[in-house]
Design an enzyme around this catalytic site. Sequence first.
Site, short mmCIF file in Angstrom:
data_model
loop_
_atom_site.label_atom_id
_atom_site.label_comp_id
_atom_site.label_asym_id
_atom_site.label_seq_id
_atom_site.Cartn_x
_atom_site.Cartn_y
_atom_site.Cartn_z
N GLY A 17 1.47 28.48 -142.56
CA GLY A 17 0.21 28.79 -143.22
C GLY A 17 -0.63 27.55 -143.46
O GLY A 17 -1.86 27.57 -143.31
N CYS A 31 4.91 25.26 -154.71
CA CYS A 31 4.47 23.91 -154.38
C CYS A 31 4.24 23.08 -155.63
O CYS A 31 4.37 21.87 -155.63
CB CYS A 31 3.18 23.95 -153.57
SG CYS A 31 3.02 25.42 -152.59
C1 LIG Z 1 2.80 29.90 -148.86
C2 LIG Z 1 1.31 29.87 -148.74
C3 LIG Z 1 0.67 28.97 -147.86
C4 LIG Z 1 1.43 27.94 -147.07
O1 LIG Z 1 2.20 28.49 -146.04
P1 LIG Z 1 3.34 27.60 -145.35
O2 LIG Z 1 3.80 28.42 -144.20
O3 LIG Z 1 4.41 27.41 -146.38
O4 LIG Z 1 2.71 26.32 -144.93
C5 LIG Z 1 -0.71 29.03 -147.76
N1 LIG Z 1 -1.43 29.92 -148.48
C6 LIG Z 1 -0.85 30.80 -149.32
C7 LIG Z 1 -1.69 31.76 -150.07
C8 LIG Z 1 0.54 30.78 -149.49
O5 LIG Z 1 1.09 31.64 -150.34
#
Ligand SMILES: *Cc1c(COP(=O)(O)O)cnc(C)c1O
Length: 392
Positions: free
Chosen positions: A71, A325
């Site tokens: 993400g 995070c």
């Molecule tokens: C978890 C999350 C991300 C990051 O995704 P990753 O695959 O862990 O890099 C970004 N945006 C939202 C809303 C998330 O919940």
Amino acid sequence: MDHIFFDNSATTRIDDRVLEAMLPFYRTKYGNPSSIHSFGEEAKEGMEQARERAAAAIGAMPEEIFFTSGGTESNNIALQGFAFANRKKGRHIITSTVEHHAILRTCQFLEEQGFDISYLPVDSQGAIDPDMVRSGLRDDTVLISIMTANNEIGTIQPFREIALLAHEMGVSFHTDAVQAITKVPIDVTKDSIDMLSVSGHKFHGPKGVGALYVRKGLPIRPLTYGGGQERNLRPSTENVPGIVGLGEAIHLGMREMDASVSNMIRVRDHIIEGTLGMLKGTYLNGSRKRRLCNNAHFRFDGVEGEAMVLNLDFHGIATSTGSACSARSTETSHVLRAIGLTPDQARGALRVSLSKFSTMEEADRFITAIEETVKRLRSLAPAGLRKGGREG
Ligand SMILES: *Cc1c(COP(=O)(O)O)cnc(C)c1O
């Protein structure tokens, strides 16, 4: 005692069927999809089936899907890749104060690069008013990026209204759908969405793989350079097993969405009613109605969120104070600040996030454990702390 995983907004357990679908791509079909021999061919086939499935899940075309490492990378390519490709058209971007750090920190970087970012505020439930977006538009606005649903308090944004508005005004629209996909129906064509980010591990797929949808013909440039994979937007040998896993997870997630969502709503509402009804000085953050099916986010007077998480862990229940995070940082959550909570109030936050595997039995065990935990922690807390934040 079975452990209960109520931290599914941080990550989810891989579905066994997803893992099964991935294994052949480690054991036997391990070719490089760019190779022209049969090993390469079967790897490519697996990857292209995943692309078709990801596209079908959101009403896109396969050639509009780009696989990434998650993400975070999808959001970075969407924002930076779009901003740099369109800088001559305009340098103004609209986003919100409650976005994930993968958006907010990217926007900070873009500000350093000479872009101008507007961070729209939200109401006390965490929702953005589309009228604010409208009045925030300028002649040089090129992009609006608003998340589909919030990862901390679960508020679903009026993304369709905002996307439509962007479309009418000739501005591109990106949405971070990492929390929403397989839970909220999204159709990029009907909803006029130009870019959309997802991540495999948030819907029972593997970690370290994501996808970015980019509407065909939208000007965008890569952030990295290499061998030309993913039509030059995201070069590097593809994570074939991960991509196959994402494809299987999104396919299953969409096929079983109705049943999974109704199950999660039932368990979620049981937890919300059980918790609010049992304990005084307990509040639900976010919206009661426009809420993700798997999110319950509480605030307890006179109790520290972190102490609750540790106590619940002792009961075998995994929860969180906010986003994974920032769970290890002591800073007040930017989302809780944005909905108007004081730092004191924000300290008493607890996020319970469910998955399609969550059960009513687990909900009952949680309610018993949270009652015991909050009563115990309140009895230990100094009187001054116990009185704090009663008004809200
Ligand atoms: C978890 C999350 C991300 C990051 O995704 P990753 O695959 O862990 O890099 C970004 N945006 C939202 C809303 C998330 O919940």
